[in-house]
Design an enzyme around this catalytic site. Structure first.
Site, mmCIF file in Angstrom:
data_model
loop_
_atom_site.group_PDB
_atom_site.id
_atom_site.type_symbol
_atom_site.label_atom_id
_atom_site.label_comp_id
_atom_site.label_asym_id
_atom_site.label_seq_id
_atom_site.Cartn_x
_atom_site.Cartn_y
_atom_site.Cartn_z
ATOM 1 N N THR A 141 6.016 11.331 0.679
ATOM 2 C CA THR A 141 6.976 12.373 0.285
ATOM 3 C C THR A 141 6.305 13.733 0.424
ATOM 4 O OG1 THR A 141 7.947 10.818 -1.271
ATOM 5 C CG2 THR A 141 8.460 13.137 -1.621
ATOM 6 N N LYS A 165 -7.086 2.595 -15.009
ATOM 7 C CA LYS A 165 -6.721 2.662 -16.437
ATOM 8 C C LYS A 165 -5.374 3.351 -16.634
ATOM 9 C CE LYS A 165 -9.985 3.903 -19.496
ATOM 10 N NZ LYS A 165 -11.199 4.651 -19.952
ATOM 11 N N ASN A 197 -1.491 15.372 -18.426
ATOM 12 C CA ASN A 197 -2.848 15.766 -18.850
ATOM 13 C C ASN A 197 -3.453 16.801 -17.902
ATOM 14 O OD1 ASN A 197 -3.477 14.357 -16.575
ATOM 15 N ND2 ASN A 197 -4.901 12.929 -17.545
ATOM 16 N N TYR A 225 -5.675 2.315 -6.742
ATOM 17 C CA TYR A 225 -4.295 2.794 -6.712
ATOM 18 C C TYR A 225 -3.332 1.674 -6.312
ATOM 19 C CZ TYR A 225 -0.406 5.998 -5.696
ATOM 20 O OH TYR A 225 0.799 6.642 -5.675
ATOM 21 N N GLY A 230 3.284 17.317 -11.982
ATOM 22 C CA GLY A 230 2.859 17.063 -10.601
ATOM 23 C C GLY A 230 3.930 17.469 -9.608
ATOM 24 N N ARG A 253 -3.256 15.496 0.909
ATOM 25 C CA ARG A 253 -2.464 14.598 1.756
ATOM 26 C C ARG A 253 -2.125 15.283 3.073
ATOM 27 N NH1 ARG A 253 1.207 12.035 -2.895
ATOM 28 N NH2 ARG A 253 0.682 14.062 -3.751
ATOM 29 N N ALA A 308 7.532 4.877 -11.187
ATOM 30 C CA ALA A 308 7.275 5.351 -9.828
ATOM 31 C C ALA A 308 6.189 4.477 -9.227
ATOM 32 C CB ALA A 308 6.830 6.816 -9.861
HETATM 33 N N1 UDP Z 1 -4.632 12.090 7.401
HETATM 34 C C1 UDP Z 1 -5.152 12.829 8.448
HETATM 35 N N2 UDP Z 1 -5.648 14.076 8.181
HETATM 36 C C2 UDP Z 1 -5.634 14.609 6.933
HETATM 37 C C3 UDP Z 1 -5.103 13.858 5.870
HETATM 38 C C4 UDP Z 1 -4.618 12.588 6.146
HETATM 39 O O1 UDP Z 1 -5.164 12.382 9.607
HETATM 40 O O2 UDP Z 1 -6.094 15.765 6.789
HETATM 41 C C5 UDP Z 1 -4.068 10.756 7.695
HETATM 42 C C6 UDP Z 1 -4.570 9.635 6.788
HETATM 43 O O3 UDP Z 1 -5.750 9.054 7.285
HETATM 44 C C7 UDP Z 1 -3.391 8.683 6.829
HETATM 45 C C8 UDP Z 1 -2.179 9.596 6.966
HETATM 46 O O4 UDP Z 1 -2.667 10.831 7.456
HETATM 47 O O5 UDP Z 1 -3.451 7.847 7.955
HETATM 48 C C9 UDP Z 1 -1.450 9.830 5.638
HETATM 49 O O6 UDP Z 1 -2.422 10.203 4.703
HETATM 50 P P1 UDP Z 1 -2.061 10.709 3.253
HETATM 51 O O7 UDP Z 1 -3.353 10.969 2.553
HETATM 52 O O8 UDP Z 1 -1.084 11.825 3.324
HETATM 53 O O9 UDP Z 1 -1.278 9.513 2.549
HETATM 54 P P2 UDP Z 1 -1.375 7.921 2.562
HETATM 55 O O10 UDP Z 1 -0.090 7.498 3.170
HETATM 56 O O11 UDP Z 1 -2.544 7.479 3.408
HETATM 57 O O12 UDP Z 1 -1.543 7.549 1.146
#
Ligand code: UDP
Length: 315
Positions: A179, A95, A36, A149, A14, A190, A118
């Site tokens: 990160t 799981k 995996n 999660y 990853g 993300r 982690a």
């Molecule tokens: N977010 C966003 N646009 C995107 C992806 C994420 O505005 O295209 C927002 C999401 O709703 C959250 C923040 O960015 O408030 C961080 O999201 P991410 O999925 O990176 O990680 P999280 O900290 O939420 O696990």
């Protein structure tokens, strides 16, 4: 023949796992990467494969692993971590956290070796205090779409602590805050990778909600340094320790910064905020400073520039 220490890295294909494997190889360890490939990539594996000390084993930690006679340290990073990925098969996410971590802790017990878990800032949920110190118990919805999660990772922490108290396994828990960096997958989902890919294509930047929610972004090499220091702490020091960059930014601010740094013509578009999306997140890293002598070194703008350069070459 020279004998190297052997590190087992679960989830080594990853994004963070790749950087950790590379660092361990640089330090002269033999690295066995278990993955995996659910979200990890063979591209990452190929980048490491030139090193004779590196070995990849396609293995799901839901099954016990017994392929090595010697293991000197175990790192457990195996779990999909991006919301769209961990929500795709939430039962499997729980799981992986519970059964997978249990299997690896039993392996650590058998080998008498240290075990680093982690964990995540998600254990704080939609935090009622900001910044979040390790002593904060969190505000987690146990039945929502992020719970597989959030609660899954909370369960990894309790498994670690009970293996420490009951079976004397030398466990180490780090809580990793958002990160980013080179080698994130283009389709990771993300916020940093989404925004960079959108900005480089001059496509609309998708802001969920009004963009006032905050996150604090840490460059991946800073994280790996903190993890290495945590693994080096004496037996008995379990953490949990927050690892994150306290530089808190709103998501809207992040979008503007990425547009500026990439010279993009993208517009902002607003989409619904997913449920249980935390409003504010910022690490209190006092403990990491005291216990590990660690603090992040890479400012957000520098890290984003390096990440944008990486994506320019890879999309
Ligand atoms: N977010 C966003 N646009 C995107 C992806 C994420 O505005 O295209 C927002 C999401 O709703 C959250 C923040 O960015 O408030 C961080 O999201 P991410 O999925 O990176 O990680 P999280 O900290 O939420 O696990």
């Amino acid at each position: 023949m020279k004998s190297h220490k052997t590190a087992l890295v679960a989830g080594g294909a990853g994004f963070i796992g790749f950087h950790l494997c590379r660092r361990l190889l640089d330090e002269g360890l033999e690295v066995v990467c278990l993955d995996n490939l659910q979200t990890g990539s063979l591209d990452n594996i190929q980048k490491l494969s030139g090193n004779p000390l590196f070995r990849f084993v396609n293995h799901d930690i839901l099954q016990p692993y017994s392929g090595l006679q010697r293991i000197d340290q175990i790192w457990n990073l195996a779990c999909p971590a991006s919301p769209p990925h961990y929500q795709r098969n939430p039962i499997n996410t729980t799981k992986t956290c519970v059964i997978g971590t249990l299997n690896l802790l039993e392996l650590a017990q058998m080998h008498g070796c240290p075990f680093l878990q982690a964990s995540t800032s998600e254990v704080y949920g939609d935090a009622a205090i900001n910044p979040q110190p390790e002593s904060y118990y969190g505000n987690v919805n146990p039945i929502g779409i992020r719970s597989c999660y959030d609660e899954g990772k909370r369960c990894t922490e309790i498994l670690c602590m009970d293996f420490f108290r009951q079976n004397r396994v030398n466990v180490k828990i780090v809580r990793i805050f958002n990160t980013y960096g080179p080698n994130m997958a283009v389709g990771d989902g993300r916020v940093v990778s989404n925004f960079i890919v959108q900005a480089l294509g001059n496509k609309p930047i998708t802001i969920y909600g009004d963009g006032s929610q905050t996150r604090s972004f840490m460059y991946v090499e800073d994280l790996v340094e903190g993890m290495m220091r945590m693994m080096d702490t004496p037996a008995g020091f379990t953490g949990p320790v927050n690892l994150g960059n306290p530089d808190e930014r709103s998501i809207k601010e992040l979008a503007s910064l990425i547009i500026r740094l990439s010279g993009s013509r993208s517009a902002l578009i607003y989409q619904p905020l997913p449920s249980d999306d935390p409003h504010r997140r910022q690490p209190d890293i006092t403990l990491a400073g005291k216990a590990l002598g660690w603090s992040p070194a890479v400012p957000l703008e520098d890290g984003l520039r390096r990440t944008i350069d990486y994506f320019k070459k890879s999309i």
